[in-house]
Design an enzyme around this catalytic site. Structure first.
Site, PDB file in Angstrom:
ATOM      1  CB  SER A  31      49.697  18.750  25.793  1.00 33.49           C
ATOM      2  OG  SER A  31      50.613  17.680  25.857  1.00 33.49           O
ATOM      3  CE1 TYR A  37      48.876  18.848  31.119  1.00 24.47           C
ATOM      4  CE2 TYR A  37      49.563  17.170  29.550  1.00 24.47           C
ATOM      5  CZ  TYR A  37      49.655  18.461  30.044  1.00 24.47           C
ATOM      6  OH  TYR A  37      50.519  19.368  29.459  1.00 24.47           O
TER       7      TYR A  37
HETATM    8  P1  NAD Z   1      55.863  24.920  34.400  1.00 25.75           P
HETATM    9  O1  NAD Z   1      55.416  24.034  35.520  1.00 25.75           O
HETATM   10  O2  NAD Z   1      57.302  25.260  34.269  1.00 25.75           O
HETATM   11  O3  NAD Z   1      55.015  26.259  34.418  1.00 25.75           O
HETATM   12  C1  NAD Z   1      53.630  26.299  34.716  1.00 25.75           C
HETATM   13  C2  NAD Z   1      53.316  27.629  35.376  1.00 25.75           C
HETATM   14  O4  NAD Z   1      51.897  27.702  35.614  1.00 25.75           O
HETATM   15  C3  NAD Z   1      54.004  27.800  36.751  1.00 25.75           C
HETATM   16  O5  NAD Z   1      54.645  29.053  36.771  1.00 25.75           O
HETATM   17  C4  NAD Z   1      52.846  27.731  37.741  1.00 25.75           C
HETATM   18  O6  NAD Z   1      53.051  28.501  38.909  1.00 25.75           O
HETATM   19  C5  NAD Z   1      51.708  28.290  36.892  1.00 25.75           C
HETATM   20  N1  NAD Z   1      50.382  27.919  37.406  1.00 25.75           N
HETATM   21  C6  NAD Z   1      49.974  26.707  37.875  1.00 25.75           C
HETATM   22  N2  NAD Z   1      48.698  26.780  38.290  1.00 25.75           N
HETATM   23  C7  NAD Z   1      48.287  28.069  38.081  1.00 25.75           C
HETATM   24  C8  NAD Z   1      47.075  28.767  38.310  1.00 25.75           C
HETATM   25  N3  NAD Z   1      46.017  28.154  38.858  1.00 25.75           N
HETATM   26  N4  NAD Z   1      47.010  30.071  37.969  1.00 25.75           N
HETATM   27  C9  NAD Z   1      48.081  30.691  37.421  1.00 25.75           C
HETATM   28  N5  NAD Z   1      49.259  30.092  37.183  1.00 25.75           N
HETATM   29  C10 NAD Z   1      49.362  28.790  37.505  1.00 25.75           C
HETATM   30  O7  NAD Z   1      55.328  24.185  33.089  1.00 25.75           O
HETATM   31  P2  NAD Z   1      55.668  24.342  31.534  1.00 25.75           P
HETATM   32  O8  NAD Z   1      56.295  23.073  31.104  1.00 25.75           O
HETATM   33  O9  NAD Z   1      56.329  25.625  31.238  1.00 25.75           O
HETATM   34  O10 NAD Z   1      54.190  24.313  30.943  1.00 25.75           O
HETATM   35  C11 NAD Z   1      53.541  25.434  30.385  1.00 25.75           C
HETATM   36  C12 NAD Z   1      52.322  24.957  29.623  1.00 25.75           C
HETATM   37  O11 NAD Z   1      52.722  24.105  28.543  1.00 25.75           O
HETATM   38  C13 NAD Z   1      51.343  24.137  30.459  1.00 25.75           C
HETATM   39  O12 NAD Z   1      50.016  24.445  30.065  1.00 25.75           O
HETATM   40  C14 NAD Z   1      51.677  22.714  30.081  1.00 25.75           C
HETATM   41  O13 NAD Z   1      50.600  21.833  30.286  1.00 25.75           O
HETATM   42  C15 NAD Z   1      52.006  22.884  28.607  1.00 25.75           C
HETATM   43  N6  NAD Z   1      52.820  21.811  28.038  1.00 25.75           N
HETATM   44  C16 NAD Z   1      54.068  21.534  28.536  1.00 25.75           C
HETATM   45  C17 NAD Z   1      54.804  20.517  27.967  1.00 25.75           C
HETATM   46  C18 NAD Z   1      56.179  20.163  28.461  1.00 25.75           C
HETATM   47  O14 NAD Z   1      56.702  19.130  28.039  1.00 25.75           O
HETATM   48  N7  NAD Z   1      56.791  20.953  29.312  1.00 25.75           N
HETATM   49  C19 NAD Z   1      54.278  19.783  26.905  1.00 25.75           C
HETATM   50  C20 NAD Z   1      53.022  20.087  26.431  1.00 25.75           C
HETATM   51  C21 NAD Z   1      52.298  21.115  26.996  1.00 25.75           C
END
Ligand code: NAD
Length: 249
Positions: free
Chosen positions: A140, A155
């Site tokens: 991130s 985080y």
């Molecule tokens: P999201 O919450 O839509 O999806 C996350 C998914 O991870 C969910 O389906 C959840 O059920 C699953 N999950 C959670 N804990 C788990 C576990 N222990 N085992 C298996 N699955 C698990 O989030 P997103 O925004 O799509 O994020 C995806 C990735 O991108 C994450 O790693 C997040 O930190 C990273 N990220 C997101 C953003 C953003 O702005 N959305 C920015 C930077 C990084």
């Protein structure tokens, strides 16, 4: 097609508006057999079904080593190989430093960092045997700038740990033709931020983004496609910023 006959696992890919699901769609559209892993079996199965025929959905809590090993065993039973892994599962908590309790730290570090290690450990022996593989770790912008918008310091620390882990794995596995790269998304509109983004906050954030918009899940999905496919055959250990210019460094 770029991923013809390739088998790619995406963790945390059942969330309907998430980066993982969008990535699964892009990989499938480019010929891959996609394996969706997520906490609840019914969600993973339904998400895989959404992609069309020939994909797989399995329950897997990435913080549990046994779950990761069993899931990869299931992948091998069905397809006989594994070419790519996207360590996408992640959680965040909007806490300030003094409010982080032990259970907050454990939860966030476990899913983001420990989960990336365990899933990688589950696929690496098979990728080594094949003398090929590509692993993508979802970090991130929060790791680079000390906080995104919604993530707390734990985080940021977990996502910075992901970058270190990915670089070290890249160095160790290069000789086996297993590549490991990271993506650092900026603010992407998914459910991870829930309804926390007010119109005022959005306008303020966009002022700091040269491309003048928030990211969407497909922006990150396309970067995953590049890093998983042979288009990036001479890249390992890199960090690919997908942030609209939010952090230029
Ligand atoms: P999201 O919450 O839509 O999806 C996350 C998914 O991870 C969910 O389906 C959840 O059920 C699953 N999950 C959670 N804990 C788990 C576990 N222990 N085992 C298996 N699955 C698990 O989030 P997103 O925004 O799509 O994020 C995806 C990735 O991108 C994450 O790693 C997040 O930190 C990273 N990220 C997101 C953003 C953003 O702005 N959305 C920015 C930077 C990084």
């Amino acid at each position: 097609m770029l991923l013809e006959n390739k088998v790619v696992i995406v963790t945390g890919a059942a969330s309907p508006r998430g980066i993982g699901k969008a990535t699964a769609r892009v990989l499938a559209a480019n010929g891959a057999r996609v394996v969706i892993l997520d906490l609840r079996e019914e969600d993973a199965v339904a998400a895989a079904r959404d992609l069309g025929e020939g994909h797989l959905g399995l329950a897997c809590n990435v913080t549990r080593k046994e779950d990761c090993l069993v899931a990869v065993e299931g992948v091998l039973q069905k397809y006989g190989r594994v070419d790519g892994l996207i360590n996408n599962a992640g959680i965040t908590q909007p806490l300030r430093v003094m409010d982080i309790a032990a259970e907050n730290f454990d939860a966030v570090v476990d899913v983001n960092l420990r989960g990336s290690l365990y899933m990688s450990q589950a696929v690496i022996p098979h990728m080594k045997k094949q003398s090929s593989g590509s692993i993508v770790c979802m970090s991130s912008v929060s790791a680079q700038r000390g906080g995104g918008i919604f993530g707390g310091p734990h985080y940021s620390a977990a996502k910075a740990g992901v970058l270190g882990l990915a670089r070290a794995m890249a160095r160790e596995l290069g000789g086996d033709n297993v590549r490991v790269n990271s993506i650092t998304p900026g603010l992407i509109q998914t459910d991870i931020t829930g309804d926390k983004l007010t119109p005022e906050m959005r306008a303020e954030i966009i002022k700091g983004i040269p491309l003048n918009r928030l990211g969407n899940a497909e922006d990150v999905a396309n970067a995953c496609l590049y890093l998983i496919s042979d288009l990036s055959s001479y890249l390992t250990g890199v960090t690919l910023d997908v942030n609209g210019g939010m952090l230029i460094h």
